[in-house]
Design a protein around this motif. Structure first.
Motif, short mmCIF file in Angstrom:
data_model
loop_
_atom_site.label_atom_id
_atom_site.label_comp_id
_atom_site.label_asym_id
_atom_site.label_seq_id
_atom_site.Cartn_x
_atom_site.Cartn_y
_atom_site.Cartn_z
N TYR A 52 0.83 -1.19 0.00
CA TYR A 52 0.00 0.00 0.00
C TYR A 52 0.87 1.25 0.00
CZ TYR A 52 -3.31 -3.50 1.71
OH TYR A 52 -4.08 -4.63 1.85
N ILE A 53 0.39 2.29 -0.67
CA ILE A 53 1.01 3.61 -0.63
C ILE A 53 -0.06 4.58 -0.11
CG2 ILE A 53 2.17 5.45 -1.89
CD1 ILE A 53 2.85 3.35 -4.04
N LEU A 54 0.24 5.26 0.97
CA LEU A 54 -0.71 6.21 1.53
C LEU A 54 -0.65 7.51 0.74
CD1 LEU A 54 -2.73 7.07 3.68
CD2 LEU A 54 -0.79 7.67 5.17
N LYS A 55 -1.78 7.89 0.18
CA LYS A 55 -1.86 9.12 -0.63
C LYS A 55 -2.29 10.30 0.21
CE LYS A 55 -3.76 8.96 -4.61
NZ LYS A 55 -4.77 8.75 -5.68
N GLU A 56 -3.37 10.15 0.93
CA GLU A 56 -3.88 11.22 1.79
C GLU A 56 -4.43 10.60 3.06
OE1 GLU A 56 -6.69 13.77 -0.11
OE2 GLU A 56 -5.41 14.17 -1.83
N GLY A 57 -4.26 11.31 4.18
CA GLY A 57 -4.80 10.82 5.44
C GLY A 57 -3.70 10.37 6.38
N ILE A 75 3.09 5.62 12.91
CA ILE A 75 2.02 6.44 12.36
C ILE A 75 2.51 6.94 11.01
CG2 ILE A 75 0.66 8.54 12.60
CD1 ILE A 75 0.75 8.16 15.62
N LEU A 76 1.77 6.63 9.97
CA LEU A 76 2.21 6.91 8.60
C LEU A 76 1.64 8.21 8.08
CD1 LEU A 76 1.68 3.31 7.16
CD2 LEU A 76 3.70 4.24 8.31
N GLU A 77 2.42 8.84 7.21
CA GLU A 77 1.99 10.08 6.57
C GLU A 77 1.98 9.88 5.06
OE1 GLU A 77 4.86 13.21 7.26
OE2 GLU A 77 6.40 11.72 7.69
N PRO A 78 1.33 10.77 4.31
CA PRO A 78 1.25 10.61 2.86
C PRO A 78 2.62 10.39 2.23
CG PRO A 78 -0.27 12.31 3.54
CD PRO A 78 0.51 11.92 4.78
N GLY A 79 2.66 9.42 1.30
CA GLY A 79 3.90 9.04 0.65
C GLY A 79 4.51 7.78 1.22
N ASP A 80 4.09 7.39 2.43
CA ASP A 80 4.65 6.19 3.05
C ASP A 80 4.09 4.92 2.40
OD1 ASP A 80 6.38 7.33 4.86
OD2 ASP A 80 4.91 7.44 6.47
N ILE A 81 4.95 3.92 2.32
CA ILE A 81 4.56 2.58 1.88
C ILE A 81 4.35 1.73 3.12
CG2 ILE A 81 5.30 0.53 0.61
CD1 ILE A 81 7.02 2.33 -1.11
N PHE A 82 3.36 0.85 3.10
CA PHE A 82 3.19 -0.07 4.22
C PHE A 82 2.68 -1.41 3.71
CE2 PHE A 82 -0.66 2.35 3.75
CZ PHE A 82 -1.72 1.56 4.15
N GLY A 83 2.71 -2.40 4.62
CA GLY A 83 2.44 -3.77 4.19
C GLY A 83 3.63 -4.37 3.47
N PHE A 104 -6.93 8.08 1.61
CA PHE A 104 -6.88 7.53 0.26
C PHE A 104 -5.60 6.73 0.10
CE2 PHE A 104 -9.67 11.21 -0.22
CZ PHE A 104 -10.72 10.66 -0.94
N ILE A 105 -5.70 5.55 -0.49
CA ILE A 105 -4.58 4.61 -0.55
C ILE A 105 -4.48 4.03 -1.96
CG2 ILE A 105 -3.70 2.41 0.36
CD1 ILE A 105 -5.29 3.01 2.91
#
Length: 223
Positions: A52-57, A75-83, A104-105
């Motif tokens: 996943y890439i966090l776009k907004e939120g 705690i992730l911010e926009p632009g972070d990758i997770f999973g 948005f992801i």
């Protein structure tokens, strides 16, 4: 949502160096989803086959201890990758990802992503280094929970939050994220009651300031 997938890939610190053709190829593999506040992106025990890439939120990554306590790892911010641990062989999620606010992801299947980075060794190396850096940050936080007292852990996490989410104001850096005492407790492995007590102590000694519900960390506790 007024920003495109292309914008996020272009500005993402991992993918910003890709050529336009490579970005287009990656974009074609991404699916956009929205997650409402408090909804799970994934839960511990689920199959791990996507990134996943966090776009907004804002997304929090949590782990449930053996005694049933929730610990917030990141705690992730926009632009972070997770999973991303699926790339390291994780077949079943060991953590839970939940939205702290409407988010948005971008989602990509593990196989698609592996095929993509397999053609670009430099990108594979960048991602490996990035994963190592995140793992070290989480390990450092866990070591702090084991070896440091609650006051020191609390100052450490407030410094970290001020550096990541702070804006300069009179008196220091104001953390723009509103966290409940319960959420802070989950970040440092303490109880809500203990966090409330220690926050009051820090206010009394001037180690933190308050602007309504926002915490201000003075310069001497950031450097």
């Amino acid at each position: 949502m007024n920003k495109t997938k292309f914008w996020y890939i272009t500005t993402n610190k991992i993918f910003s160096g890709l050529a336009e053709k490579e970005r287009a190829e990656l974009l074609a593999k991404l699916k956009e989803i929205n997650i409402k506040k408090k909804e799970f992106v994934y839960a511990a025990g689920e199959r791990a086959d996507t990134l996943y890439i966090l776009k907004e939120g804002r997304i929090k990554i949590t782990h449930l201890s053996q005694d049933g306590r929730e610990l917030t790892l990141d705690i992730l911010e926009p632009g972070d990758i997770f999973g991303e641990l699926t790339l390291a062989g994780e077949s079943e999620r060991e953590t839970t990802a939940a939205a702290m606010e409407d988010s948005f992801i971008c989602v990509i299947q593990r196989k698609d992503f592996e095929d993509f980075i397999g053609k670009m060794p430099h990108l594979s190396l960048t991602i490996t280094r990035w994963m190592g850096g995140r793992l070290r940050r989480i390990e450092n936080r866990l070591e702090n929970i084991i070896f440091l007292d609650v006051r020191t852990r609390l100052l450490y996490i407030l410094k970290d939050l001020a550096q990541k989410y702070g804006v300069s104001v009179d008196g220091g850096k104001k953390i723009t994220m509103q966290l409940s005492h319960h959420e802070i407790a989950n970040l440092i492995g303490a109880t809500r009651e203990t966090v409330t007590l220690e926050l009051n102590n820090l206010k009394r000694t001037g180690d933190i300031l308050m602007d309504g519900r926002y915490i201000i960390v003075p310069p001497q506790n950031i450097s």
